[in-house]
Design an enzyme around this catalytic site. Structure first.
Site, PDB file in Angstrom:
ATOM      1  N   GLN A 124      78.803 183.194 143.493  1.00 26.96           N
ATOM      2  CA  GLN A 124      79.109 181.564 143.043  1.00 26.96           C
ATOM      3  C   GLN A 124      79.296 181.673 141.620  1.00 26.96           C
ATOM      4  OE1 GLN A 124      78.418 179.172 145.373  1.00 26.96           O
ATOM      5  NE2 GLN A 124      79.609 177.858 143.915  1.00 26.96           N
ATOM      6  N   PHE A 125      80.943 182.098 141.241  1.00 26.73           N
ATOM      7  CA  PHE A 125      81.117 182.109 139.805  1.00 26.73           C
ATOM      8  C   PHE A 125      81.225 180.647 139.130  1.00 26.73           C
ATOM      9  CE2 PHE A 125      85.301 180.869 141.752  1.00 26.73           C
ATOM     10  CZ  PHE A 125      85.929 180.155 140.816  1.00 26.73           C
ATOM     11  N   THR A 126      81.072 179.726 139.774  1.00 29.44           N
ATOM     12  CA  THR A 126      80.876 178.328 139.368  1.00 29.44           C
ATOM     13  C   THR A 126      79.980 177.908 138.554  1.00 29.44           C
ATOM     14  OG1 THR A 126      80.569 177.422 141.450  1.00 29.44           O
ATOM     15  CG2 THR A 126      82.813 177.398 140.830  1.00 29.44           C
TER      16      THR A 126
END
Length: 150
Positions: free
Chosen positions: A78-80
């Site tokens: 989950q790069f966000t």
């Protein structure tokens, strides 16, 4: 390294309509990685989240870990989790590690989590457009950052 832990009664992840990971009761772990992360971040988070007592005992108190209840583990990249909303209205993601750095750390996190927990770990697919479904139990949702150590 950041994780968002959700206690779930069930969770799954699909890519292009195909279910690639699923668990029953346990933890859905959303994992964000930045370039400066390393093995010490992985060890800290894997140890902490497997010992975290957020499942109910027979008296209804949060007194059991995911290992104690033999719960499932599902890790989704989950790069966000490193989104910056400081300027403008479109989030920036420059703090998120690029795939060349993040993929090996993601894989190492999943492997280490399996070792510490003593069980298989279900996963999503790094970098894919994933559809995550879950039933949050409680709800219990906990944010952890390996730098903050809280």
């Amino acid at each position: 390294m950041r994780i968002l832990i959700q206690r779930v009664t069930k969770a799954s992840v699909a890519v292009e309509g195909d279910m690639i990971g699923q668990i029953g009761s346990g933890l859905l772990i959303l994992l964000g990685i930045e370039s400066e992360d390393g093995p010490e971040d992985i060890d800290y988070l894997c140890g902490k989240l497997t010992r975290l007592r957020i499942f109910s005992d027979e008296e209804g108190k949060m007194n059991r870990s995911v290992v104690d209840i033999d719960g499932g583990l599902l890790v989704v990249s989950q790069f966000t989790l490193y989104a910056s909303t400081k300027k403008g209205n479109r989030p920036g993601f420059t703090r998120s590690a690029p795939p060349a750095v993040a993929v090996p750390l993601y894989e190492r996190f999943v492997a280490r989590l399996g070792e510490v927990a003593g069980r298989d770990v279900a996963t999503g697919e790094f970098g894919a457009d994933m559809q995550v479904a879950l039933v949050n139990d409680g709800p219990v949702t906990i944010w952890m950052d390996s730098r903050a150590r809280e």
